[in-house]
Design a protein around this motif. Structure first.
Motif, PDB file in Angstrom:
ATOM      1  N   UNK A 225       6.382  -6.598   8.238  1.00  0.00           N
ATOM      2  CA  UNK A 225       5.708  -6.913   6.979  1.00  0.00           C
ATOM      3  C   UNK A 225       5.058  -5.643   6.448  1.00  0.00           C
ATOM      4  N   UNK A 226       5.652  -5.099   5.390  1.00  0.00           N
ATOM      5  CA  UNK A 226       5.174  -3.821   4.872  1.00  0.00           C
ATOM      6  C   UNK A 226       4.643  -3.908   3.451  1.00  0.00           C
ATOM      7  N   UNK A 227       4.939  -4.975   2.734  1.00  0.00           N
ATOM      8  CA  UNK A 227       4.563  -5.055   1.322  1.00  0.00           C
ATOM      9  C   UNK A 227       3.074  -4.807   1.149  1.00  0.00           C
ATOM     10  N   UNK A 228       2.704  -4.095   0.083  1.00  0.00           N
ATOM     11  CA  UNK A 228       1.297  -3.792  -0.107  1.00  0.00           C
ATOM     12  C   UNK A 228       0.988  -3.246  -1.479  1.00  0.00           C
ATOM     13  N   UNK A 229      -0.277  -2.895  -1.658  1.00  0.00           N
ATOM     14  CA  UNK A 229      -0.783  -2.377  -2.928  1.00  0.00           C
ATOM     15  C   UNK A 229      -1.839  -1.329  -2.606  1.00  0.00           C
ATOM     16  N   UNK A 230      -1.796  -0.210  -3.321  1.00  0.00           N
ATOM     17  CA  UNK A 230      -2.747   0.875  -3.091  1.00  0.00           C
ATOM     18  C   UNK A 230      -3.566   1.094  -4.351  1.00  0.00           C
ATOM     19  N   UNK A 231      -4.894   1.026  -4.193  1.00  0.00           N
ATOM     20  CA  UNK A 231      -5.814   1.260  -5.300  1.00  0.00           C
ATOM     21  C   UNK A 231      -6.803   2.343  -4.887  1.00  0.00           C
ATOM     22  N   UNK A 232      -7.085   3.256  -5.805  1.00  0.00           N
ATOM     23  CA  UNK A 232      -7.961   4.390  -5.512  1.00  0.00           C
ATOM     24  C   UNK A 232      -9.074   4.425  -6.550  1.00  0.00           C
ATOM     25  N   UNK A 233     -10.303   4.472  -6.057  1.00  0.00           N
ATOM     26  CA  UNK A 233     -11.448   4.533  -6.957  1.00  0.00           C
ATOM     27  C   UNK A 233     -12.666   3.922  -6.299  1.00  0.00           C
ATOM     28  N   UNK A 234     -13.850   4.078  -6.903  1.00  0.00           N
ATOM     29  CA  UNK A 234     -15.062   3.469  -6.330  1.00  0.00           C
ATOM     30  C   UNK A 234     -14.936   1.951  -6.295  1.00  0.00           C
ATOM     31  N   UNK A 235     -15.480   1.342  -5.251  1.00  0.00           N
ATOM     32  CA  UNK A 235     -15.388  -0.108  -5.098  1.00  0.00           C
ATOM     33  C   UNK A 235     -15.973  -0.830  -6.311  1.00  0.00           C
ATOM     34  N   UNK A 236     -17.091  -0.320  -6.839  1.00  0.00           N
ATOM     35  CA  UNK A 236     -17.723  -0.968  -7.981  1.00  0.00           C
ATOM     36  C   UNK A 236     -16.830  -0.934  -9.216  1.00  0.00           C
TER      37      UNK A 236
ATOM     38  N   UNK B 208      -5.266   3.676 -10.156  1.00  0.00           N
ATOM     39  CA  UNK B 208      -6.476   4.500 -10.129  1.00  0.00           C
ATOM     40  C   UNK B 208      -7.511   3.937 -11.102  1.00  0.00           C
ATOM     41  N   UNK B 209      -8.762   3.824 -10.607  1.00  0.00           N
ATOM     42  CA  UNK B 209      -9.867   3.350 -11.416  1.00  0.00           C
ATOM     43  C   UNK B 209     -11.008   4.346 -11.398  1.00  0.00           C
ATOM     44  N   UNK B 210     -12.044   4.050 -12.175  1.00  0.00           N
ATOM     45  CA  UNK B 210     -13.161   4.984 -12.269  1.00  0.00           C
ATOM     46  C   UNK B 210     -12.760   6.183 -13.112  1.00  0.00           C
ATOM     47  N   UNK B 211     -13.061   7.374 -12.637  1.00  0.00           N
ATOM     48  CA  UNK B 211     -12.624   8.608 -13.302  1.00  0.00           C
ATOM     49  C   UNK B 211     -11.169   8.839 -12.898  1.00  0.00           C
ATOM     50  N   UNK B 212     -10.262   8.226 -13.618  1.00  0.00           N
ATOM     51  CA  UNK B 212      -8.875   8.113 -13.171  1.00  0.00           C
ATOM     52  C   UNK B 212      -8.191   9.461 -12.958  1.00  0.00           C
ATOM     53  N   UNK B 213      -8.413  10.402 -13.845  1.00  0.00           N
ATOM     54  CA  UNK B 213      -7.743  11.704 -13.702  1.00  0.00           C
ATOM     55  C   UNK B 213      -8.217  12.447 -12.458  1.00  0.00           C
ATOM     56  N   UNK B 214      -9.508  12.435 -12.222  1.00  0.00           N
ATOM     57  CA  UNK B 214     -10.020  13.145 -11.047  1.00  0.00           C
ATOM     58  C   UNK B 214      -9.649  12.407  -9.759  1.00  0.00           C
ATOM     59  N   UNK B 215      -9.649  11.086  -9.800  1.00  0.00           N
ATOM     60  CA  UNK B 215      -9.209  10.321  -8.623  1.00  0.00           C
ATOM     61  C   UNK B 215      -7.751  10.637  -8.297  1.00  0.00           C
ATOM     62  N   UNK B 216      -6.933  10.672  -9.334  1.00  0.00           N
ATOM     63  CA  UNK B 216      -5.521  10.994  -9.123  1.00  0.00           C
ATOM     64  C   UNK B 216      -5.366  12.420  -8.591  1.00  0.00           C
ATOM     65  N   UNK B 217      -6.191  13.333  -9.082  1.00  0.00           N
ATOM     66  CA  UNK B 217      -6.090  14.731  -8.675  1.00  0.00           C
ATOM     67  C   UNK B 217      -6.329  14.895  -7.177  1.00  0.00           C
ATOM     68  N   UNK B 218      -7.438  14.331  -6.673  1.00  0.00           N
ATOM     69  CA  UNK B 218      -7.735  14.523  -5.248  1.00  0.00           C
ATOM     70  C   UNK B 218      -6.758  13.759  -4.365  1.00  0.00           C
TER      71      UNK B 218
END
Length: 331
Positions: A100-111, A210-220
Protein backbone atom coordinates in the motif's frame (compact mmCIF):
# COMPACT_ATOMS: atom_id res chain seq x y z
CA UNK A 1 31.75 -22.02 4.24
CA UNK A 2 30.99 -18.77 2.40
CA UNK A 3 28.63 -20.53 0.00
CA UNK A 4 26.76 -22.16 2.90
CA UNK A 5 26.45 -18.83 4.75
CA UNK A 6 25.13 -17.11 1.61
CA UNK A 7 22.52 -19.83 1.22
CA UNK A 8 21.30 -19.28 4.77
CA UNK A 9 21.09 -15.48 4.47
CA UNK A 10 19.73 -15.29 0.91
CA UNK A 11 16.26 -13.78 0.56
CA UNK A 12 13.55 -16.24 -0.50
CA UNK A 13 12.77 -16.37 -4.21
CA UNK A 14 9.50 -14.62 -5.12
CA UNK A 15 9.48 -15.46 -8.82
CA UNK A 16 6.04 -16.45 -10.07
CA UNK A 17 4.15 -14.79 -7.18
CA UNK A 18 1.46 -12.17 -7.72
CA UNK A 19 2.32 -8.71 -6.36
CA UNK A 20 -0.15 -5.81 -6.16
CA UNK A 21 1.09 -2.23 -5.60
CA UNK A 22 -1.33 0.61 -4.92
CA UNK A 23 -0.25 4.10 -5.90
CA UNK A 24 1.71 2.31 -8.61
CA UNK A 25 1.40 4.84 -11.40
CA UNK A 26 4.30 7.04 -10.30
CA UNK A 27 7.03 7.64 -7.77
CA UNK A 28 8.17 4.90 -5.42
CA UNK A 29 5.09 2.79 -6.19
CA UNK A 30 6.05 2.60 -9.85
CA UNK A 31 9.62 1.60 -8.99
CA UNK A 32 8.40 -1.05 -6.55
CA UNK A 33 6.23 -2.55 -9.28
CA UNK A 34 9.17 -2.63 -11.66
CA UNK A 35 11.43 -4.21 -9.05
CA UNK A 36 8.90 -6.95 -8.25
CA UNK A 37 8.57 -7.63 -11.99
CA UNK A 38 12.35 -7.90 -12.30
CA UNK A 39 12.19 -10.62 -9.65
CA UNK A 40 9.76 -12.51 -11.85
CA UNK A 41 6.51 -11.58 -10.11
CA UNK A 42 3.22 -11.08 -11.91
CA UNK A 43 2.66 -7.40 -11.07
CA UNK A 44 -0.59 -5.44 -10.91
CA UNK A 45 -0.37 -1.66 -10.44
CA UNK A 46 -3.38 0.18 -8.99
CA UNK A 47 -3.98 3.92 -9.45
CA UNK A 48 -6.94 6.22 -10.15
CA UNK A 49 -5.68 7.87 -13.37
CA UNK A 50 -5.94 5.61 -16.43
CA UNK A 51 -3.60 7.58 -18.69
CA UNK A 52 -0.94 7.88 -16.01
CA UNK A 53 -1.34 4.18 -15.26
CA UNK A 54 -0.79 3.25 -18.91
CA UNK A 55 2.50 5.14 -18.93
CA UNK A 56 3.52 3.46 -15.68
CA UNK A 57 2.84 -0.01 -17.06
CA UNK A 58 5.10 0.73 -20.02
CA UNK A 59 7.86 2.06 -17.75
CA UNK A 60 7.61 -0.79 -15.23
CA UNK A 61 7.50 -3.40 -17.98
CA UNK A 62 10.92 -2.48 -19.36
CA UNK A 63 13.47 -5.21 -18.60
CA UNK A 64 10.88 -6.99 -16.46
CA UNK A 65 11.07 -10.70 -15.79
CA UNK A 66 7.34 -10.94 -15.13
CA UNK A 67 4.20 -9.40 -16.67
CA UNK A 68 2.94 -5.98 -15.55
CA UNK A 69 -0.59 -4.69 -15.92
CA UNK A 70 -2.62 -1.81 -14.52
CA UNK A 71 -6.03 -1.64 -12.85
CA UNK A 72 -7.81 1.67 -12.32
CA UNK A 73 -8.83 2.06 -8.67
CA UNK A 74 -9.11 4.84 -6.08
CA UNK A 75 -8.08 3.36 -2.73
CA UNK A 76 -10.24 5.88 -0.88
CA UNK A 77 -13.27 3.90 -2.11
CA UNK A 78 -13.48 0.80 0.11
CA UNK A 79 -16.04 -1.02 -2.05
CA UNK A 80 -14.03 -0.44 -5.21
CA UNK A 81 -10.83 -1.68 -3.57
CA UNK A 82 -12.55 -4.86 -2.41
CA UNK A 83 -13.99 -5.50 -5.87
CA UNK A 84 -10.66 -4.93 -7.63
CA UNK A 85 -8.78 -7.26 -5.30
CA UNK A 86 -11.38 -9.98 -5.79
CA UNK A 87 -11.06 -9.61 -9.57
CA UNK A 88 -7.25 -9.68 -9.44
CA UNK A 89 -7.26 -12.79 -7.24
CA UNK A 90 -9.58 -14.54 -9.67
CA UNK A 91 -7.57 -13.49 -12.74
CA UNK A 92 -4.18 -14.36 -11.26
CA UNK A 93 -5.14 -17.40 -9.23
CA UNK A 94 -4.47 -15.63 -5.93
CA UNK A 95 -2.49 -12.76 -4.42
CA UNK A 96 0.80 -13.24 -2.54
CA UNK A 97 2.29 -9.76 -2.02
CA UNK A 98 0.58 -6.40 -1.51
CA UNK A 99 2.16 -2.98 -0.98
CA UNK A 100 0.00 0.00 0.00
CA UNK A 101 1.84 3.04 -1.29
CA UNK A 102 -0.84 5.55 -2.29
CA UNK A 103 -0.43 8.88 -0.55
CA UNK A 104 -0.46 12.66 -0.54
CA UNK A 105 2.34 15.10 0.32
CA UNK A 106 1.63 18.57 1.69
CA UNK A 107 4.28 21.10 2.70
CA UNK A 108 3.67 24.13 4.86
CA UNK A 109 2.89 25.24 8.43
CA UNK A 110 0.20 23.13 10.10
CA UNK A 111 -1.90 26.23 10.79
CA UNK A 112 -1.85 27.20 7.11
CA UNK A 113 -2.73 23.71 5.87
CA UNK A 114 -5.58 23.63 8.38
CA UNK A 115 -8.05 20.87 9.28
CA UNK A 116 -8.83 20.17 5.63
CA UNK A 117 -5.16 19.50 4.93
CA UNK A 118 -5.00 16.96 7.75
CA UNK A 119 -8.23 15.30 6.62
CA UNK A 120 -6.91 15.00 3.07
CA UNK A 121 -3.64 13.44 4.27
CA UNK A 122 -5.39 10.94 6.52
CA UNK A 123 -7.87 10.06 3.78
CA UNK A 124 -5.20 9.45 1.14
CA UNK A 125 -2.45 7.91 3.28
CA UNK A 126 -4.09 6.12 6.21
CA UNK A 127 -7.57 5.38 4.89
CA UNK A 128 -6.08 4.21 1.60
CA UNK A 129 -3.71 1.86 3.44
CA UNK A 130 -6.55 0.62 5.65
CA UNK A 131 -8.83 -0.15 2.69
CA UNK A 132 -5.97 -1.89 0.91
CA UNK A 133 -5.02 -3.99 3.93
CA UNK A 134 -8.56 -5.08 4.74
CA UNK A 135 -9.29 -5.98 1.12
CA UNK A 136 -5.98 -7.82 0.68
CA UNK A 137 -5.81 -9.88 3.88
CA UNK A 138 -8.41 -12.55 2.97
CA UNK A 139 -6.46 -13.27 -0.22
CA UNK A 140 -3.03 -13.11 1.45
CA UNK A 141 -4.17 -15.66 4.04
CA UNK A 142 -4.83 -18.10 1.21
CA UNK A 143 -1.38 -17.66 -0.34
CA UNK A 144 0.38 -21.07 -0.35
CA UNK A 145 3.71 -19.37 0.45
CA UNK A 146 2.32 -17.10 3.17
CA UNK A 147 1.18 -13.62 2.24
CA UNK A 148 3.26 -10.48 2.60
CA UNK A 149 1.73 -7.04 3.24
CA UNK A 150 3.76 -3.84 3.11
CA UNK A 151 2.36 -0.56 4.44
CA UNK A 152 4.30 2.59 3.58
CA UNK A 153 3.99 5.40 6.10
CA UNK A 154 6.46 8.18 6.77
CA UNK A 155 9.65 8.87 8.69
CA UNK A 156 7.52 11.49 10.41
CA UNK A 157 6.00 8.66 12.44
CA UNK A 158 9.02 8.30 14.77
CA UNK A 159 10.21 11.91 14.28
CA UNK A 160 7.55 14.42 13.13
CA UNK A 161 9.11 16.98 10.80
CA UNK A 162 8.06 20.66 10.85
CA UNK A 163 5.99 21.75 7.83
CA UNK A 164 5.23 18.10 7.02
CA UNK A 165 2.93 17.48 9.97
CA UNK A 166 -0.17 16.14 8.14
CA UNK A 167 1.91 13.45 6.44
CA UNK A 168 3.60 12.64 9.77
CA UNK A 169 0.23 12.16 11.46
CA UNK A 170 -1.02 9.93 8.66
CA UNK A 171 2.27 8.01 8.64
CA UNK A 172 2.02 7.43 12.38
CA UNK A 173 -1.43 5.93 11.90
CA UNK A 174 -0.09 3.66 9.15
CA UNK A 175 2.74 2.54 11.44
CA UNK A 176 0.27 1.64 14.20
CA UNK A 177 -1.89 -0.22 11.69
CA UNK A 178 1.10 -2.23 10.47
CA UNK A 179 2.23 -3.17 13.98
CA UNK A 180 -1.24 -4.25 15.03
CA UNK A 181 -1.94 -6.25 11.89
CA UNK A 182 1.42 -7.98 12.10
CA UNK A 183 0.52 -9.32 15.53
CA UNK A 184 -2.99 -10.35 14.49
CA UNK A 185 -2.06 -11.93 11.16
CA UNK A 186 0.89 -14.02 12.39
CA UNK A 187 -1.51 -16.86 13.16
CA UNK A 188 -2.65 -16.81 9.52
CA UNK A 189 0.88 -16.97 8.09
CA UNK A 190 0.77 -13.36 6.83
CA UNK A 191 3.68 -11.03 7.62
CA UNK A 192 3.25 -7.24 7.69
CA UNK A 193 6.13 -4.86 7.02
CA UNK A 194 5.97 -1.21 8.11
CA UNK A 195 8.04 1.05 5.86
CA UNK A 196 9.10 4.46 7.15
CA UNK A 197 10.81 6.28 4.28
CA UNK A 198 12.67 9.52 4.70
CA UNK A 199 12.97 11.79 1.66
CA UNK A 200 13.19 9.61 -1.46
CA UNK A 201 14.35 11.15 -4.73
CA UNK A 202 11.30 10.50 -6.89
CA UNK A 203 10.66 14.09 -7.98
CA UNK A 204 7.67 14.24 -5.60
CA UNK A 205 8.10 18.02 -5.26
CA UNK A 206 6.33 18.33 -8.63
CA UNK A 207 3.12 16.77 -7.28
CA UNK A 208 3.33 17.94 -3.66
CA UNK A 209 0.94 20.62 -2.43
CA UNK A 210 2.40 23.77 -0.89
CA UNK A 211 0.70 26.14 1.55
CA UNK A 212 1.70 29.20 3.52
CA UNK A 213 4.52 31.06 1.76
CA UNK A 214 4.24 28.72 -1.20
CA UNK A 215 7.27 29.87 -3.19
CA UNK A 216 9.66 29.69 -0.27
CA UNK A 217 8.21 26.36 0.89
CA UNK A 218 8.70 24.97 -2.60
CA UNK A 219 12.24 26.37 -2.71
CA UNK A 220 13.51 24.64 0.43
CA UNK A 221 11.65 21.40 -0.13
CA UNK A 222 12.61 20.90 -3.78
CA UNK A 223 16.26 21.63 -2.98
CA UNK A 224 16.66 19.54 0.19
CA UNK A 225 14.54 16.61 -1.03
CA UNK A 226 17.12 15.99 -3.75
CA UNK A 227 20.28 16.22 -1.66
CA UNK A 228 22.15 12.87 -1.40
CA UNK A 229 22.89 13.21 2.32
CA UNK A 230 19.25 13.86 3.25
CA UNK A 231 17.46 11.76 0.63
CA UNK A 232 17.92 8.32 -0.88
CA UNK A 233 17.96 7.31 -4.52
CA UNK A 234 14.50 6.05 -5.46
CA UNK A 235 15.75 2.86 -7.14
CA UNK A 236 17.84 2.02 -4.09
CA UNK A 237 14.84 2.64 -1.84
CA UNK A 238 12.72 0.27 -3.94
CA UNK A 239 15.46 -2.37 -3.76
CA UNK A 240 15.59 -2.15 0.03
CA UNK A 241 11.82 -2.37 0.42
CA UNK A 242 11.52 -5.39 -1.86
CA UNK A 243 14.47 -7.08 -0.15
CA UNK A 244 12.95 -6.41 3.27
CA UNK A 245 9.60 -7.84 2.23
CA UNK A 246 11.25 -10.90 0.74
CA UNK A 247 12.87 -11.50 4.13
CA UNK A 248 9.60 -10.61 5.93
CA UNK A 249 11.16 -7.80 7.95
CA UNK A 250 8.77 -6.15 10.43
CA UNK A 251 10.11 -2.62 9.91
CA UNK A 252 12.16 -0.76 7.33
CA UNK A 253 13.48 2.78 7.89
CA UNK A 254 15.06 4.34 4.82
CA UNK A 255 17.88 6.91 4.63
CA UNK A 256 20.64 7.35 7.24
CA UNK A 257 19.11 10.63 8.42
CA UNK A 258 15.77 8.92 9.03
CA UNK A 259 17.38 6.07 10.98
CA UNK A 260 19.39 8.53 13.06
CA UNK A 261 16.27 10.57 13.74
CA UNK A 262 14.30 7.49 14.77
CA UNK A 263 17.00 6.50 17.26
CA UNK A 264 17.50 10.04 18.54
CA UNK A 265 13.77 10.48 19.14
CA UNK A 266 13.80 7.52 21.52
CA UNK A 267 17.18 8.02 23.18
CA UNK A 268 17.24 11.82 23.48
CA UNK A 269 13.67 13.11 23.07
CA UNK A 270 14.34 16.53 24.64
CA UNK A 271 17.35 17.22 22.43
CA UNK A 272 15.47 16.01 19.38
CA UNK A 273 12.50 18.26 20.19
CA UNK A 274 14.81 21.27 20.54
CA UNK A 275 16.45 20.45 17.23
CA UNK A 276 13.07 20.21 15.49
CA UNK A 277 12.08 23.56 17.03
CA UNK A 278 15.26 25.13 15.63
CA UNK A 279 14.47 23.68 12.21
CA UNK A 280 10.93 25.09 12.39
CA UNK A 281 12.25 28.59 13.18
CA UNK A 282 14.44 28.44 10.07
CA UNK A 283 11.56 27.51 7.78
CA UNK A 284 9.34 30.05 5.97
CA UNK A 285 6.42 31.70 7.69
CA UNK A 286 3.13 32.29 5.97
CA UNK A 287 -0.57 31.70 6.42
CA UNK A 288 -2.01 31.44 2.90
CA UNK A 289 -4.68 28.73 3.33
CA UNK A 290 -4.96 27.57 -0.29
CA UNK A 291 -2.45 25.01 -1.56
CA UNK A 292 -1.03 24.65 -5.06
CA UNK A 293 1.12 21.97 -6.65
CA UNK A 294 4.86 22.30 -7.00
CA UNK A 295 4.44 22.32 -10.78
CA UNK A 296 2.22 25.42 -10.48
CA UNK A 297 4.71 27.18 -8.20
CA UNK A 298 7.58 26.43 -10.57
CA UNK A 299 5.61 27.64 -13.60
CA UNK A 300 5.11 31.06 -11.97
CA UNK A 301 8.78 31.51 -11.10
CA UNK A 302 10.90 33.96 -13.03
CA UNK A 303 14.67 33.78 -13.65
CA UNK A 304 17.03 33.57 -11.86
CA UNK A 305 14.94 31.64 -9.28
CA UNK A 306 13.91 28.99 -11.79
CA UNK A 307 17.50 28.36 -12.96
CA UNK A 308 18.82 28.35 -9.38
CA UNK A 309 16.29 25.75 -8.27
CA UNK A 310 17.03 23.63 -11.32
CA UNK A 311 20.69 23.53 -10.27
CA UNK A 312 20.04 22.85 -6.56
CA UNK A 313 17.40 20.24 -7.25
CA UNK A 314 18.95 18.61 -10.32
CA UNK A 315 18.71 15.07 -8.90
CA UNK A 316 15.07 15.55 -7.99
CA UNK A 317 14.27 16.94 -11.44
CA UNK A 318 15.88 13.96 -13.14
CA UNK A 319 14.00 11.60 -10.83
CA UNK A 320 10.67 13.23 -11.72
CA UNK A 321 11.15 12.12 -15.33
CA UNK A 322 12.15 8.55 -14.39
CA UNK A 323 9.30 8.17 -11.91
CA UNK A 324 6.43 9.49 -14.07
CA UNK A 325 5.89 12.48 -11.74
CA UNK A 326 5.48 15.12 -14.45
CA UNK A 327 1.96 16.50 -14.79
CA UNK A 328 0.90 16.00 -18.40
CA UNK A 329 -1.14 18.70 -20.13
CA UNK A 330 -2.85 16.12 -22.36
CA UNK A 331 -4.49 14.20 -19.52
Amino acid sequence: MTRARDALTAAPDIGGLTAVVTGGSRGLGLLLGRRFAQHGCRVVLLAPDAAELDRAVRLAGRSAGGPVRGVVCDVRDAAAVGDRFAEIAEDEGGIDIVVAHAGLLQVGPAAALGPDGFRRALDAVFTGALHTALAALPHLRRSPVGGRLGLIGSVGAPVPTPHLVPRACAGSAVGALAAGLRAEEAAHGVTVTAVHPGPVRTGAHVRAYFGGDRRREYAWFSALAGLPLLSVDAERAADRIVAGMRRRRPRIVLTPAARLGAVAGGVAPVTTARLMAAVARALPRGDAPATVTGADVAADDQPPARRLRAVLGVLGERAADRCNERIRKDR
